[in-house]
Design a protein around this motif. Structure first.
Motif, PDB file in Angstrom:
ATOM      1  N   GLU A  76      66.929  15.381  86.851  1.00  0.00           N
ATOM      2  CA  GLU A  76      67.599  15.534  85.561  1.00  0.00           C
ATOM      3  C   GLU A  76      68.600  14.399  85.334  1.00  0.00           C
ATOM      4  O   GLU A  76      68.727  13.866  84.228  1.00  0.00           O
ATOM      5  N   ARG A 121      68.440  11.377  86.635  1.00  0.00           N
ATOM      6  CA  ARG A 121      67.677  10.154  86.352  1.00  0.00           C
ATOM      7  C   ARG A 121      67.230  10.124  84.888  1.00  0.00           C
ATOM      8  O   ARG A 121      67.295   9.090  84.231  1.00  0.00           O
ATOM      9  N   ASP A 122      66.756  11.285  84.406  1.00  0.00           N
ATOM     10  CA  ASP A 122      66.327  11.354  82.999  1.00  0.00           C
ATOM     11  C   ASP A 122      67.490  11.047  82.056  1.00  0.00           C
ATOM     12  O   ASP A 122      67.320  10.326  81.065  1.00  0.00           O
ATOM     13  N   ARG A 123      68.669  11.588  82.376  1.00  0.00           N
ATOM     14  CA  ARG A 123      69.846  11.313  81.537  1.00  0.00           C
ATOM     15  C   ARG A 123      70.187   9.823  81.547  1.00  0.00           C
ATOM     16  O   ARG A 123      70.497   9.236  80.514  1.00  0.00           O
ATOM     17  N   TRP A 168      68.139   7.342  82.116  1.00  0.00           N
ATOM     18  CA  TRP A 168      67.124   6.628  81.335  1.00  0.00           C
ATOM     19  C   TRP A 168      67.414   6.767  79.849  1.00  0.00           C
ATOM     20  O   TRP A 168      67.324   5.784  79.091  1.00  0.00           O
ATOM     21  N   ASP A 169      67.741   7.983  79.414  1.00  0.00           N
ATOM     22  CA  ASP A 169      68.042   8.208  77.993  1.00  0.00           C
ATOM     23  C   ASP A 169      69.241   7.369  77.552  1.00  0.00           C
ATOM     24  O   ASP A 169      69.229   6.762  76.477  1.00  0.00           O
TER      25      ASP A 169
END
Length: 197
Positions: A179, A181-183, A185-186
């Protein structure tokens, strides 16, 4: 060693997260969690083995103490064993032995009870049973094989419980880092698009 051999040696070494400047902090943190959970499991292994050996020793001592107060006597059946208990037992094959009336003698006193014998065992069949000091029928003490199996089962149980706990922790940490990492990236994409305007 020549320069080419030195370069080849450096290239063949495994790249660790700490040595690689391109590895993100979140990846380093996740690698630390994975190493820590593996180390903790490996530390639990000797503890589980010691616990299993201790459990085996305790069971063996209690079995020896129980065996000292128990005796084996010959019981004689006083009735023929029935062919089967119920139709369900016959179909399921659950009943390989049936409770049948019997008598036995201990220190000159006669005792009555039931013994387990195969179906259709004739009257007067002798069966070895375990009795206590009063002559009452009791379960035999666990054998050496039983205590070994119990000790091994305890070891496996501790390892399984530790494995489940550590895998749960590791899974939760992996989800959390995914999660994160996704943040990241965003946020990086948002910054990229903001700079491009």
């Amino acid at each position: 060693m020549s320069d080419m051999q030195k370069r080849r040696s450096r290239q063949m070494r495994p790249v660790h997260a700490a040595d690689n400047p391109l590895v993100r902090p979140v990846d380093r943190a996740e690698a630390r969690v994975h190493r820590t959970t593996l180390t903790m499991f490996l530390l639990v292994v000797p503890f589980a083995v010691v616990l299993g050996v201790f459990g085996y020793g305790q069971l063996a001592r209690s079995a020896d103490a129980a065996a000292a107060n128990l005796r084996t006597v010959e019981a004689t059946t006083t009735a023929e064993a029935p062919s089967a208990t119920t139709a369900a037992d016959v179909t399921s094959g659950a009943s390989s032995s049936l409770a049948t009336p019997a008598t036995w003698t201990l220190d000159g006193r006669e005792h009555e009870g039931t013994v387990a014998v195969p179906p259709r065992t004739p009257t007067g069949t002798g069966v070895s049973i375990t009795v206590d000091a009063a002559g009452n029928r009791v379960a035999p003490p666990p054998s050496h094989a039983d205590t070994v199996v119990a000790g091994a089962f305890l070891t496996v149980l501790v390892l399984t419980a530790a494995g489940i706990v550590l895998l749960t922790i590791r899974g939760a940490a992996t989800r959390r880092y995914a999660e994160r990492r996704d943040r990241e990236w965003d946020e990086a994409l948002a910054r990229l698009f903001a700079e491009g305007r």
